[in-house]
Design a protein around this motif. Structure first.
Motif, PDB file in Angstrom:
ATOM      1  N   GLU A   1       0.652  -1.042  -0.078  1.00  0.00           N
ATOM      2  CA  GLU A   1       0.094  -0.126   0.319  1.00  0.00           C
ATOM      3  C   GLU A   1       0.921   1.217  -0.055  1.00  0.00           C
ATOM      4  OE1 GLU A   1       0.206  -2.658   2.064  1.00  0.00           O
ATOM      5  OE2 GLU A   1      -2.149  -3.263   1.370  1.00  0.00           O
ATOM      6  N   GLY A   2       2.217   1.203   0.637  1.00  0.00           N
ATOM      7  CA  GLY A   2       2.299   2.401   0.785  1.00  0.00           C
ATOM      8  C   GLY A   2       3.339   2.528  -0.517  1.00  0.00           C
ATOM      9  N   TRP A   3       3.690   1.936  -1.405  1.00  0.00           N
ATOM     10  CA  TRP A   3       4.619   1.515  -2.919  1.00  0.00           C
ATOM     11  C   TRP A   3       3.268   2.214  -3.846  1.00  0.00           C
ATOM     12  CZ3 TRP A   3       3.018  -2.116  -6.884  1.00  0.00           C
ATOM     13  CH2 TRP A   3       3.999  -1.872  -8.171  1.00  0.00           C
ATOM     14  N   VAL A   4       1.681   2.015  -3.416  1.00  0.00           N
ATOM     15  CA  VAL A   4       1.327   2.554  -4.098  1.00  0.00           C
ATOM     16  C   VAL A   4       0.400   3.890  -4.118  1.00  0.00           C
ATOM     17  CG1 VAL A   4      -1.719   2.499  -4.979  1.00  0.00           C
ATOM     18  CG2 VAL A   4      -0.503   0.247  -4.461  1.00  0.00           C
ATOM     19  N   GLU A   5       1.170   3.948  -2.554  1.00  0.00           N
ATOM     20  CA  GLU A   5       0.786   5.723  -2.658  1.00  0.00           C
ATOM     21  C   GLU A   5       1.824   6.349  -3.166  1.00  0.00           C
ATOM     22  OE1 GLU A   5      -1.578   8.298  -0.405  1.00  0.00           O
ATOM     23  OE2 GLU A   5      -2.257   6.627  -0.698  1.00  0.00           O
ATOM     24  N   SER A   6       3.063   6.421  -3.022  1.00  0.00           N
ATOM     25  CA  SER A   6       3.944   6.699  -3.157  1.00  0.00           C
ATOM     26  C   SER A   6       3.475   6.974  -5.058  1.00  0.00           C
ATOM     27  CB  SER A   6       5.616   6.140  -3.003  1.00  0.00           C
ATOM     28  OG  SER A   6       6.728   7.165  -3.926  1.00  0.00           O
ATOM     29  N   LEU A   7       3.188   5.834  -5.856  1.00  0.00           N
ATOM     30  CA  LEU A   7       3.437   6.000  -7.378  1.00  0.00           C
ATOM     31  C   LEU A   7       2.146   6.982  -6.896  1.00  0.00           C
ATOM     32  CD1 LEU A   7       3.408   2.238  -7.570  1.00  0.00           C
ATOM     33  CD2 LEU A   7       4.914   3.907  -8.540  1.00  0.00           C
ATOM     34  N   ALA A   8       1.053   7.193  -6.416  1.00  0.00           N
ATOM     35  CA  ALA A   8       0.374   7.962  -6.642  1.00  0.00           C
ATOM     36  C   ALA A   8       0.264   9.594  -6.267  1.00  0.00           C
ATOM     37  CB  ALA A   8      -1.017   7.509  -5.255  1.00  0.00           C
ATOM     38  N   LEU A   9       0.983   9.752  -5.672  1.00  0.00           N
ATOM     39  CA  LEU A   9       1.674  10.845  -4.353  1.00  0.00           C
ATOM     40  C   LEU A   9       2.582  11.377  -5.982  1.00  0.00           C
ATOM     41  CD1 LEU A   9       2.416  10.267  -0.896  1.00  0.00           C
ATOM     42  CD2 LEU A   9       0.428  12.534  -2.222  1.00  0.00           C
ATOM     43  N   HIS A  10       2.722  10.696  -6.315  1.00  0.00           N
ATOM     44  CA  HIS A  10       4.664  10.939  -8.377  1.00  0.00           C
ATOM     45  C   HIS A  10       3.067  11.933  -8.928  1.00  0.00           C
ATOM     46  CE1 HIS A  10       7.689  11.142 -10.351  1.00  0.00           C
ATOM     47  NE2 HIS A  10       7.722  10.633 -11.081  1.00  0.00           N
ATOM     48  N   HIS A  11       2.472  10.833  -9.388  1.00  0.00           N
ATOM     49  CA  HIS A  11       1.339  11.174 -10.265  1.00  0.00           C
ATOM     50  C   HIS A  11       0.989  12.228  -9.824  1.00  0.00           C
ATOM     51  CE1 HIS A  11      -0.973  10.623 -13.701  1.00  0.00           C
ATOM     52  NE2 HIS A  11      -1.948  10.416 -13.079  1.00  0.00           N
ATOM     53  N   ALA A  12       0.356  12.838  -9.080  1.00  0.00           N
ATOM     54  CA  ALA A  12      -0.465  13.857  -8.543  1.00  0.00           C
ATOM     55  C   ALA A  12       0.122  15.208  -9.188  1.00  0.00           C
ATOM     56  CB  ALA A  12      -1.039  13.401  -7.877  1.00  0.00           C
ATOM     57  N   ALA A  13       2.092  14.800  -7.663  1.00  0.00           N
ATOM     58  CA  ALA A  13       3.061  15.626  -7.834  1.00  0.00           C
ATOM     59  C   ALA A  13       3.251  16.392  -9.654  1.00  0.00           C
ATOM     60  CB  ALA A  13       4.047  15.515  -7.074  1.00  0.00           C
ATOM     61  N   ALA A  14       2.801  15.503 -10.335  1.00  0.00           N
ATOM     62  CA  ALA A  14       3.743  15.765 -11.641  1.00  0.00           C
ATOM     63  C   ALA A  14       2.746  16.214 -13.002  1.00  0.00           C
ATOM     64  CB  ALA A  14       4.198  14.312 -12.717  1.00  0.00           C
TER      65      ALA A  14
END
Length: 81
Positions: A23-36
């Motif tokens: 879940e932490g990995w998925v959250e990191s990916l989601a944050l990266h996508h939003a931040a981009a």
């Protein structure tokens, strides 16, 4: 790969855990996508400049549970290290 304690990591020459949970990995990916997608400005720093980042007004994003990287959030900014 998924480690014995449920952590997410990379296994190439050796096992390197990246996040405490899937879940932490998925959250990191989601944050990266939003931040981009949303910011008006993205600043990337490397090397010794990383030590100059002031995180006093930021709080860690506990959902990420990063072992090799993590996120902090402030009132109008995100920081990924």
């Amino acid at each position: 790969m998924i480690g014995p304690a449920g952590e997410f990591g990379i296994h190439a020459e050796r096992w390197t855990p990246r996040h405490a949970t899937i879940e932490g990995w998925v959250e990191s990916l989601a944050l990266h996508h939003a931040a981009a997608m949303w910011p008006k400005q993205i600043t990337r720093v490397t090397g010794d400049d990383v030590d100059g980042i002031a995180l006093d007004a930021h709080e860690p994003v506990p959902e990420v549970r990063g072992l090799a990287d993590t996120w902090w959030r402030g009132s109008d900014s995100w920081v990924a290290v």
